[in-house]
Write an enzyme that holds these catalytic residues in place. Structure first.
Site, PDB file in Angstrom:
ATOM      1  CG  LEU A  62      -2.083  -0.957   1.281  1.00 47.34           C
ATOM      2  CD1 LEU A  62      -2.846  -0.796   2.591  1.00 47.34           C
ATOM      3  CD2 LEU A  62      -3.021  -0.755   0.102  1.00 47.34           C
ATOM      4  CG  ASP A  63       0.599   4.162  -3.104  1.00 52.42           C
ATOM      5  OD1 ASP A  63       1.368   3.284  -3.507  1.00 52.42           O
ATOM      6  OD2 ASP A  63      -0.230   4.742  -3.816  1.00 52.42           O
ATOM      7  NE  ARG A  64       5.950   8.782   4.173  1.00 56.95           N
ATOM      8  CZ  ARG A  64       6.925   9.679   4.245  1.00 56.95           C
ATOM      9  NH1 ARG A  64       7.599   9.993   3.151  1.00 56.95           N
ATOM     10  NH2 ARG A  64       7.225  10.249   5.385  1.00 56.95           N
TER      11      ARG A  64
END
Length: 222
Positions: free
Chosen positions: A86-88
């Site tokens: 998952l993106d930051r």
């Protein structure tokens, strides 16, 4: 095949007896030795984290940013790792396990597991643009379409939408909206392969139930 060769060579023992039958089954409490060295059977661990913002989905980060591993530290003795990314600044359901076979199954493009996201955009999105995402658009790495998309609140707020998609391509949800002129302000994954973050506060984790694990193993989910 290699294990069969070791058994044939007589270098495997179970509870002090040389294993002679190919495909010999062992129970968790059995003592298994290979070349007289004790073999430890690592238990399989499955847990989900409701991932918060501002942490990266890696085991270690050379830039010394916060990682998701900080939130599951101490959950178990076994070495677990996140399944997929998952993106930051994307929040929501993130699965951890030490079951390599299952992790490969869940992330391989051919399996196409369903993911559901709640996205907040920088401006209201029109019904025409929702239809564009349903029909499919072209990105730099190929065509893509959502499986389903709708307003989270059809009556008053058209900046929030629910998105169902199977693709696991990098930053796919954000890139789809950017391609038609919208910026994703907040993105939350509410479902992954049938798993949800219901009753799980941001930053908290829980072990999967036996039923959830069996469902993942048997593949009885989209």
């Amino acid at each position: 095949r290699e294990a069969d060769e070791f058994i044939t060579a007589g270098v495997v023992t179970v509870n002090g007896q040389v294993a002679t039958e190919l495909g010999t089954r062992v129970k968790r409490g059995d003592e298994v030795r290979f070349h007289d060295q004790l073999v430890n059977i690592e238990r399989k661990i499955y847990l989900i984290l409701n991932k918060p913002k501002d942490c990266v989905t890696t085991v270690e980060d050379p830039q010394e940013r916060h990682t998701v591993m900080e939130y599951v530290k101490g959950a178990c003795k076994e070495r677990i790792y996140p399944v997929g990314r998952l993106d930051r600044n994307t929040t929501g359901v993130l699965l951890f396990t030490n079951d390599g076979e299952l992790a490969t199954k869940l992330t391989h493009p051919s399996y196409m597991k369903k993911k559901v996201y709640h996205a907040r955009l920088d401006k209201p999105i029109s019904e025409e643009d929702l239809q564009k995402l349903l029909d499919g658009i072209e990105l730099e790495d190929g065509a893509i379409r959502v499986d389903a998309i709708s307003y989270a609140d059809k009556d008053t707020d058209h900046t929030q939408v629910g998105v169902e998609i199977h693709s696991g391509r990098n930053r796919i949800v954000r890139r789809m909206f950017e391609a038609i002129g919208y910026h994703v302000v907040r993105l939350d994954r509410t479902q992954f392969a049938g798993l949800t973050k219901k009753n799980l506060k941001r930053g908290d984790w829980r072990f999967l139930t036996e039923r959830e694990v069996n469902t993942l193993r048997m593949g009885s989910y989209e």
